[in-house]
Scaffold this motif. Structure first.
Motif, short mmCIF file in Angstrom:
data_model
loop_
_atom_site.label_atom_id
_atom_site.label_comp_id
_atom_site.label_asym_id
_atom_site.label_seq_id
_atom_site.Cartn_x
_atom_site.Cartn_y
_atom_site.Cartn_z
N CYS A 1161 -15.66 0.29 -64.42
CA CYS A 1161 -15.55 0.43 -65.88
C CYS A 1161 -15.01 1.79 -66.26
N ALA A 1162 -15.39 2.83 -65.50
CA ALA A 1162 -14.92 4.18 -65.82
C ALA A 1162 -13.42 4.32 -65.62
N ARG A 1163 -12.84 3.47 -64.78
CA ARG A 1163 -11.40 3.54 -64.55
C ARG A 1163 -10.60 2.77 -65.61
N LEU A 1164 -11.28 2.15 -66.56
CA LEU A 1164 -10.61 1.29 -67.54
C LEU A 1164 -10.45 1.98 -68.88
N SER A 1165 -10.41 3.31 -68.89
CA SER A 1165 -10.31 4.00 -70.17
C SER A 1165 -9.01 3.69 -70.89
N ALA A 1166 -7.96 3.40 -70.15
CA ALA A 1166 -6.67 3.11 -70.79
C ALA A 1166 -6.57 1.67 -71.26
N THR A 1167 -7.06 0.73 -70.43
CA THR A 1167 -6.90 -0.70 -70.77
C THR A 1167 -8.06 -1.26 -71.57
N SER A 1168 -9.26 -0.74 -71.36
CA SER A 1168 -10.43 -1.25 -72.08
C SER A 1168 -11.33 -0.08 -72.47
N PRO A 1169 -10.94 0.68 -73.49
CA PRO A 1169 -11.73 1.87 -73.87
C PRO A 1169 -13.13 1.54 -74.35
N THR A 1170 -13.31 0.36 -74.95
CA THR A 1170 -14.66 0.01 -75.42
C THR A 1170 -15.61 -0.19 -74.26
N LEU A 1171 -15.15 -0.86 -73.20
CA LEU A 1171 -16.01 -1.04 -72.02
C LEU A 1171 -16.26 0.31 -71.35
N TYR A 1172 -15.24 1.12 -71.26
CA TYR A 1172 -15.40 2.47 -70.69
C TYR A 1172 -16.47 3.24 -71.46
N THR A 1173 -16.39 3.19 -72.78
CA THR A 1173 -17.36 3.92 -73.61
C THR A 1173 -18.76 3.35 -73.46
N ALA A 1174 -18.87 2.03 -73.51
CA ALA A 1174 -20.19 1.39 -73.45
C ALA A 1174 -20.87 1.65 -72.11
N SER A 1175 -20.12 1.55 -71.02
CA SER A 1175 -20.73 1.72 -69.69
C SER A 1175 -21.20 3.16 -69.48
N LEU A 1176 -20.36 4.12 -69.82
CA LEU A 1176 -20.76 5.51 -69.62
C LEU A 1176 -21.84 5.93 -70.61
N HIS A 1177 -21.82 5.35 -71.79
CA HIS A 1177 -22.88 5.65 -72.76
C HIS A 1177 -24.22 5.14 -72.25
N PHE A 1178 -24.23 3.94 -71.69
CA PHE A 1178 -25.47 3.43 -71.12
C PHE A 1178 -25.93 4.28 -69.94
N LEU A 1179 -25.00 4.65 -69.08
CA LEU A 1179 -25.36 5.51 -67.95
C LEU A 1179 -25.98 6.82 -68.43
N SER A 1180 -25.38 7.39 -69.46
CA SER A 1180 -25.91 8.64 -70.00
C SER A 1180 -27.31 8.46 -70.56
N LEU A 1181 -27.52 7.38 -71.31
CA LEU A 1181 -28.85 7.12 -71.86
C LEU A 1181 -29.87 6.86 -70.76
N LEU A 1182 -29.45 6.12 -69.74
CA LEU A 1182 -30.36 5.82 -68.64
C LEU A 1182 -30.82 7.10 -67.94
N LEU A 1183 -29.88 7.97 -67.65
CA LEU A 1183 -30.24 9.22 -66.98
C LEU A 1183 -31.03 10.14 -67.89
N THR A 1184 -30.74 10.11 -69.18
CA THR A 1184 -31.52 10.92 -70.13
C THR A 1184 -32.95 10.43 -70.19
N GLU A 1185 -33.12 9.13 -70.24
CA GLU A 1185 -34.48 8.58 -70.27
C GLU A 1185 -35.21 8.89 -68.97
N GLU A 1186 -34.48 8.89 -67.87
CA GLU A 1186 -35.09 9.26 -66.59
C GLU A 1186 -35.56 10.71 -66.61
N ALA A 1187 -34.74 11.58 -67.17
CA ALA A 1187 -35.12 12.99 -67.25
C ALA A 1187 -36.35 13.18 -68.14
#
Length: 1607
Positions: A1161-1187
């Motif tokens: 998903c992170a490699r799809l910033s050019a073809t699917s920016p919404t998926l790129y944003t959603a996947s990395l946003h979830f990853l960020s939230l997941l790691l933040t909640e872990e912290a």
């Protein structure tokens, strides 16, 4: 002789053998010596002879042979009492290898079968049987695989007796009783046999060390069972490669597996049950590749009994039972699986060790739970008799030999034809070997390249039309041969045509108008051939072919192919005979078919020139088809076949976006307007004014195509129009035309009758048109006004259609879309005059009460039991595919074993219309049966529907059996039909697309009326029902099918449709759940809902789709993944504590696949920016909640058993590569985007969260030089800021500076998280001169509080537990780093002094900056160099100026607490203690502060005193201050245990080795306090468990008492 090819010989052989057996074992020889007679049968007592009789003699089609074979075996099996003991032993010894073949004929009712069964029995007296112990047990188990149920029942009884006598049976599971046995009669009769195929790669794909490490995890008793199971599953994948087997066998894998299985059947075996399934799979793969191990284990009766017990324990788990059955196949049929054992022929070499095969006779006689290869379909001793001379003389044989000889002699067909066509002298052969004229002609015709060249040559040299048409017919046959022989690929015809210049050959026929009927017939054949060629190559049409066709179609006049679509006036007036009329109609039909195929051929074209030509052609064709419509003629002049063809072509054309936008003279909206007027005239003239289908003589193909064109037209007009003014073009006058004086009312009333058409496709399409028009507010208003005369109005109509259980799903789906569009426009709660949109209106005739807007909507939904109906829909949803069984007499459900691959009721519509042939368009076509379920009574038009054999796990009977529909011609909206009717028993199956629309509708309802909708959800448990059918299993199965099937095969299309429908449903459901989380999180935060939902979401996100090449499915997956990531993010954001454990557990199960998904998903910033944003946003939230959880659980033991994300990232070796890959991908996203790109911030957030949590990610970032790049970026920004400051026009540069400030903030935040608790990264930052860079930036930081806060946080992290970093802050900028800064302090200044200055000047209201500054100073206070700077700067004098609280306030200020923490850190070393003592009044101030309270600083002053007391140099000063001594003594009487311990330790430190302190502390008051505290402590701690702290406290008091009592 037993396998002789001549039947007479074989019959005689079997007959003689039978006579010998009868003679030797006959009852008439009872008086003769047994030994002399039984020797006569010894020639039969050999395994190979018995194998021949058992495997081939019994099943010989000739009855004489099979009867004799059965009789021979029967006499031998019954002859125990008539032969000597050695002879019987020899017979049994020869029979044991063959018993597996012989037991296939076991039967309780047949004499031979009964004798075979007797072999498995045990003697009641001796508990011994005919066979040896191991062979007897194997025979019992083998009987469980026999096809006869009665034999399997007997086998269970025999096995039960054996298990009951087994040693230690009382301590093993399960207990054997009748109840257990009754459930396992068909235990190994499985539906999905296992494939035994293994891989034998040339190179090792995995390192042997890795395999050994995984194996160690698997067998380790100290590791959690979940990880061991995961290791076992990884081993299963690894063992697919045969080369890996040697490693684990060397490590005693087989013995370990047997140990686990033995432990499992024990009384406490539930603990290791999770390891059983992968262990069995491992054992099966090892056995499959090792014949020697199979022989060894097959003789171990304990293992066979153990496997059978395992199958009984897990008899409900089909996976484990199938694995045990596969192991039994390998062990029980091992002897007959070796081909070399049964043949003396040297050609019969042992097969590959990875290939396990069985005789065909065994495969036929048993229910095997594995797919195995078969051998010995015929006897290995059978011979093929040579052909006689008479056979060779036959003409077919001689012809084949002659052709084969010539092809071999000349090395292929090309060389043969070249030799035949050459004028050179042909080599002399025998006359019988020379090719005849017929042979040559056959070769030319069957060799595709030669045949096509001959066809083109015939066309060029043709003298008339007949030869050309014959050649085209031959060319069409070559295309047909390609289609039949090369499915999914390009055949010889397509390849050859690409290399031939056939365009030139046919071009001359396409550039002139036909002059006569024969010319038209020839043109029909040419166009038909071109259409076939395009269809065959539609997946990959050559661009050259498309360019040639488009240039031909776009040439200036004459343009026959486009001009022939429209008849000229002269052609219309002339009297044409029937033949010419039929030819002209056929020509138009072929032209429209060609154009339709051409339109579909551009789906995958990327050539720019070709696309430009195609766009122009679209508009030109649109104008020609518009002329064909001939809307100026009177209705009775319409030719229905011609009209239907034209409309079908228009449907294909209007389905292409932008079809009206490429005319040089006509505007797109003008073309659309002409189309609209013509199509509306067709509808009104032939449909609406004639009462719909009930009275219209128009074929339903016309109606269907017209409505479909209107639907496409609505989307084209929306795309081309700049405003909504075009909506008025759709309005037609209402009322009778005779009403001359009445005002004409405009509206969409013409659309309503189409909603009740008898054809469901017309209903579906017309409702889709309504859905498209209601996307605009003017469309909603117009449609609502047009429904005023209908009971219930527009709102009641669409609700009625949606809730109509007998309506097909796609019709109801479009009604749901209209309902949803109506909800988008804000509606009032009360009547408002002159308000355009009032919403629904409900009037109660009894009470006279009227409601409008939202109250009316709620009343309508309540009256029709809306949510109850939706609940019923969900329960009857069918997730599989549909297939139409035209041989089924009644819909009584699918029969067992049918292979049903069907199609959803919506898919036929969404397929490209051109795929339906013209023959399917007549009025009697079965299009209705494609979208509706037939009635149980049946009719001539509707066929029964049979559903796919992949139902939902909890499918009810209603889901599997379509029980009825209402009468096809019944009106759809009866005026008096109550909406509150009870749920009908007979209904059409609900499909996922309908539920997707329902979820979207519920989402809109939740926005419109949040409280009422949420209450209805809670009351009907609708959300739980919707989530219950979101099962990833069906999606996984469909994806596997897509990866296995050819993309062009028809079942693949069905599977693609099913996958797209399931993905659409998941997307809609996830959006609905997100709305629920915003309105009422309790609707979603439920254990019973989240527990299955989150694992299913993770399984969908980790689906492997890399082999799916469908261009439509890939975006569908991306869209669904986007919504699912957003849902998971919403769960963490709105209900993190409740959902985080479930999320992490699900992620842990497939962590490697999850990382792969993130990377993809992170490699799809050019073809699917919404998926790129959603996947990395979830990853960020997941790691933040872990912290967050890590910080919360730092000082307490967490009760949550979910795996931490940190452990998944850092603790396992397997995750290292995955984590490095993820970090690398995110770093690339961050570095590859400009600062203005909004997607860069997404990557920054994910990277910051990852660095804050994972130490491995920090190390990888360090290797990637992230620290250096961030520091360099800060230097660059500093230079840019300085340059901008020198330029005039500050207002113009303010925006640019803001951009630099944001970049600087990002760089410092990344650095902060990269340095967090990582000394390696801090060393790198030190080497990169971070501190001088920050010192140079300090003036800019002072201008922005938020930027200063980030910089201070960076310094706080940098200085924590890093002495070298702390010392670097004391360096002078001019001496340590060559940073050329315009705004630098005085020479010799340091960042340390800047921080001290800020700490003394920060305003009190800026608490965040103040707190961070003091945290930095607290870190610096631990450094010797920094303490010196602090002392010299007189900064500590500010401490003495603090004001303490007055009055009743007993709490210290935040600033005071920060000072105390700073002084505490300084007091850890003697030099810092001296600094504190040198401050006049510091001890007194600390004494005063110790009397105040603060939740985090209650004991800090005491700790400072405590630390100072341990230095001998400080003791006199402490003893000289009575207040301090008094405070320490008072601590002994404190209620705070910490204060007690601090006071006691400080007093002990004072008195230790210091005689003067004894004198001071022997004060009666202090001594009394010490003794009381000691006695109380002894009493307290003697009654309770002693802890290290309490023991230390007791030791301090004991020493104090001892010192004070000594002289």
């Amino acid at each position: 002789m037993l396998s002789h090819p001549l039947l007479q010989v074989k019959v005689e052989t079997y007959h003689c053998c039978l006579e010998i057996v009868k003679e030797c074992l006959g009852i008439h020889n009872i008086s003769k010596p047994v030994s002399s007679l039984c020797n006569g049968i010894h020639f039969l007592l050999h395994p190979k002879v018995l194998y021949e009789i058992s495997a081939f003699g019994i099943q010989e089609p000739k009855n004489e042979v099979s009867a004799a074979a059965r009789a021979i075996l029967l006499h031998l099996l019954q002859g125990r009492l008539r032969v000597t003991a050695p002879t019987w032993s020899k017979f049994i010894e020869a029979l044991c290898p063959v018993i597996a073949v012989l037991q296939g004929y076991a039967d309780t009712e047949d004499p031979l079968g009964s004798c075979i069964l007797h072999l498995s029995r045990e003697s009641a007296e001796t508990e011994e049987g005919v066979l040896p112990c191991a062979a007897r047990l194997k025979s019992m188990l083998r009987l469980l695989l026999v096809k006869k149920p009665s034999v399997r029942v007997l086998a269970l009884k025999l096995l039960a007796s054996h298990l009951s006598r087994e040693e230690g049976a009382d301590t093993k599971r399960p207990s054997i009783d009748a109840r257990v046995l009754s459930r396992v009669t068909n235990l190994f009769i499985v539906k999905k046999p296992i494939e035994l195929k293994l891989d034998d790669r040339r190179e090792l794909m995995i390192k042997l060390e890795t395999v050994e490490k995984v194996y160690e995890i698997f067998i380790s008793d100290d590791i959690d069972l979940v990880l061991r199971k995961s290791a076992a599953e990884q081993l299963v994948v690894i063992m697919q490669d045969i080369k890996m087997h040697a490693v684990v066998k060397k490590l005693c894998l087989v013995d370990k597996i047997i140990e686990y299985l033995s432990e499992c059947v024990g009384q406490d075996g539930e603990v290791v049950e999770c390891l059983v399934q992968p262990s069995l799979t491992l054992l099966r793969k090892v056995l499959c590749a090792d014949p020697v191990l199979r022989v060894s284990l097959s003789q171990q009766t304990a293992l066979l009994t153990l496997l059978f017990r395992v199958s009984l324990i897990f008899h409900e788990d089909c996976t484990i039972v199938t694995e045990v059955g596969a192991l039994f196949c390998l062990l029980l049929f091992d002897e007959v699986s070796r081909m070399d054992m049964w043949s003396d022929s040297p050609s019969c070499k042992p097969s590959s060790p990875s290939v396990f095969s069985l005789p065909v006779s065994v495969s036929r006689r048993y229910h095997l739970p594995v797919h195995v290869l078969g051998h010995h379909a015929v006897s290995p001793y059978s011979m093929v008799l040579p052909l006689s001379a008479d056979s060779l003389a036959l003409k077919p044989v001689s012809d084949m030999l002659r052709m084969a000889w010539n092809l071999s002699w000349y090395h292929g067909t090309d060389s043969v034809l070249k030799q035949v066509n050459s004028e050179a002298e042909i080599q002399e052969f025998l006359d019988t070997l020379k090719l005849s004229t017929e042979d040559t002609l056959t070769l030319k015709m069957t060799h595709t390249p030669s045949g096509l060249k001959d066809c083109l040559r015939s066309i060029v040299q043709a003298a008339g039309h007949r030869e050309v048409r014959a050649a085209l017919t031959r060319m069409s046959f070559y295309l047909l041969n390609d289609r039949l022989s090369f499915k999914g690929g390009t055949g010889p015809c397509g390849v050859t045509l690409k290399s031939l210049s056939w365009h030139t050959t046919l071009n001359r026929f396409l550039q002139v108008l036909p002059a006569c009927t024969e010319d038209e017939k020839l043109l029909i054949d040419i166009i038909h051939f071109l259409n076939k060629l395009l269809k065959e190559q539609r997946k990959n049409v050559p661009v050259e072919l498309l360019n040639w066709l488009l240039e031909l179609l776009l040439r200036q006049s004459p343009n026959p192919l486009l001009d022939l679509l429209v008849l000229t006036e002269s052609q219309t007036r002339e009297e044409m005979d029937d033949v010419r009329t039929a030819v002209r109609q056929q020509l138009q039909k072929e032209l429209i078919a060609l154009f339709s195929t051409l339109l579909l051929s551009f789906e995958a074209v990327t050539d720019r020139k070709c696309l430009e030509l195609f766009y122009v052609f679209q508009t030109q064709l649109a104008l020609k088809l518009l002329q064909c419509l001939r809307v100026t003629d009177a209705p009775h002049f319409y030719g229905l076949p011609s009209l239907e063809r034209t409309l079908r072509g228009m449907a294909h054309l209007t389905a292409c976006p932008g079809w009206s936008a490429h005319s040089p003279v006509t505007k797109p909206l003008d073309i659309c307007g002409k189309y609209l007027s013509g199509l509306l005239e067709v509808i009104t003239s032939f449909y609406v004014e004639r009462g719909g289908n009930a009275m219209s003589f128009m074929g339903k193909g016309v109606t269907k195509s017209t409505v479909l064109c209107l639907l496409h037209l609505s989307h084209e007009m929306m795309a081309q129009a700049q405003s909504s003014d075009w909506m008025s073009l759709w309005f037609l006058p209402l009322g009778s035309q005779s009403e001359d004086h009445a005002p004409t009312q405009q509206g969409l009333a013409w659309l309503i009758p189409l909603w009740v058409d008898r054809d469901p496709e017309v209903r579906f399409t017309s409702l889709g048109l309504g859905s498209a028009l209601t996307t605009l507010e003017t469309g909603c208003v117009a449609l609502a006004n047009s429904c005023q005369n209908i009971s219930g109005g527009l709102w009641g109509t669409v609700v009625n259609i949606l809730l109509d259980q007998s309506e097909c799903s796609m019709v109801r789906r479009e009604a749901a879309f209209i309902f949803q569009n109506l909800l988008v426009i804000p509606m009032p709660s009360v009547i408002i005059k002159d308000y355009t949109w009032q919403g629904p209106c409900v009037h109660d005739e009894d009470s006279g009460l009227s409601l409008i807007g939202k109250p009316a909507l709620q009343a309508l939904l309540y009256h029709c039991h809306f949510y109850e109906h939706l609940n019923h829909m969900v329960k009857h949803c069918y997730l599989g595919r549909y297939a139409f069984d035209f041989d089924c007499s009644a819909p009584n459900g699918p029969s067992e074993g049918n292979d049903l691959n069907g199609l959803d009721d919506s898919f036929k519509f969404w397929r490209a219309p051109s795929r339906m042939s013209s023959q399917d368009r007549d009025p009697s076509s079965l299009s209705t049966s494609e979208t509706m379920v037939a009635t149980s009574s049946g009719s001539a038009e509707f066929q029964s529907l049979v559903l796919s054999t992949a139902p939902h796990p909890e499918v009810t009977h209603d889901q599997l059996v379509a029980q009825g529909q209402r009468e096809a011609a019944s009106p759809r909206l009866p005026p008096d039909s109550p909406l509150s009717a009870p749920l009908p028993r007979q209904c059409v199956s609900v499909t996922p697309p309908l539920l997707s629309a329902t979820c979207s509708l519920l989402d809109s309802l939740l926005v419109t009326a949040p409280g009422d909708t949420a209450g209805a959800f809670r009351r009907t448990r609708l959300i739980e029902q919707l989530c219950s059918i979101a099962d990833a299993t069906l999606l996984e199965t469909s994806v596997q099918e897509l990866r296995a099937l050819l993309p062009t095969s028809l079942p693949a299309e069905h599977t693609q449709a099913q996958v797209s429908f399931l993905l659409e449903y998941l997307s809609s459901l996830s959006q609905l759940l997100q709305s629920c989380l915003l309105v009422d999180p309790d609707l979603v935060i439920q254990d019973e809902l989240l527990k299955p939902l989150i694992p299913n979401i993770i399984r969908v996100l980790t689906l492997c789709t890399k082999d799916i090449l469908d261009v439509e499915l890939t975006p569908a997956f991306y869209q669904t993944w986007t919504h699912l990531f957003n849902l998971l993010a919403a769960l963490l954001r709105r209900a993190g504590p409740a959902s985080f454990p479930s999320v992490t557990k699900s992620l842990a199960r497939s962590w490697a696949a999850v990382i792969d998904t993130f990377c993809r998903c992170a490699r799809l910033s050019a073809t699917s920016p919404t998926l790129y944003t959603a996947s990395l946003h979830f990853l960020s939230l997941l790691l933040t909640e872990e912290a967050k959880r890590h910080l919360q659980d730092k000082d307490k033991t967490s009760l949550c058993h979910s795996p931490a994300v940190v452990s998944l990232l850092d603790k396992t070796q397997e995750s290292q590569n995955s984590l490095e890959r993820l970090t690398e991908v995110i770093l690339q996203c961050y570095e590859g985007k400009t600062s203005r790109d909004v997607l860069k911030r997404v990557a920054v957030n994910a990277l910051m969260s990852l660095l804050a949590v994972s130490r491995r990610a920090q190390r990888h970032a360090l290797k990637a030089h992230l620290v250096d790049s961030c520091v360099e970026q800060m230097k660059h920004i500093h230079a840019q800021l300085n340059l901008s400051a020198l330029k005039p026009g500050r207002a113009a540069l303010k925006k640019k500076e803001d951009g630099f400030i944001k970049e600087l903030s990002i760089a410092m935040q990344l650095l902060r998280n990269c340095l967090y608790q990582n000394e390696e990264c801090k060393e790198a930052a030190l080497d990169a001169h971070l501190v001088p860079v920050l010192h140079a930036l300090w003036p800019w930081l002072l201008m922005d509080d938020s930027l200063m806060q980030v910089a201070l946080q960076l310094l706080c992290v940098y200085t924590a537990n890093f002495p070298n970093g702390c010392s670097s802050l004391c360096w002078s900028s001019s001496g340590q780093h060559p940073v050329q800064a315009a705004h630098r302090g005085a020479p010799g200044s340091s960042l340390m002094l800047c921080i001290l200055k800020m700490a003394s000047q920060v305003p009190p209201e800026n608490t965040a900056v103040q707190q961070t500054v003091f945290m930095i100073l607290s870190n610096l206070a631990l450094s010797h160099d920094c303490k010196g700077v602090i002392q010299k700067s007189n900064f500590l004098q500010n401490f003495l100026s603090l004001t303490l609280p007055k009055g009743g306030n007993k709490h210290l200020s935040n600033l005071s607490v920060l000072w105390l923490k700073l002084l505490l850190n300084m007091s850890f070393e003697e030099d810092g203690q001296q600094v504190i003592l040198r401050l006049d009044g510091c001890l007194d101030l600390l004494t005063e502060m110790s009397r105040f309270r603060h939740k985090s600083s209650l004991c800090i002053p005491l700790l400072i005193f405590h630390n100072i007391c341990f230095s001998p140099a400080n003791k006199p000063k402490i003893l000289a201050n009575e207040k301090v001594v008094g405070v320490l003594a008072a601590c002994l009487e404190s209620e705070n245990p910490n204060a007690q311990r601090i006071g006691a330790a400080a007093l002990w430190a004072l008195i230790h080795n210091y005689q003067k302190a004894k004198t001071t502390l022997k004060n009666p008051s202090i001594k009394r306090r010490v003794e009381e505290a000691y006695s109380l402590a002894k009493k307290t701690f003697s009654d309770s468990e002693e802890t290290p702290l309490s023991a230390y406290y007791m030791k301090c008091l004991e020493n104090l008492v001892q010192q004070l009592n000594s002289s």
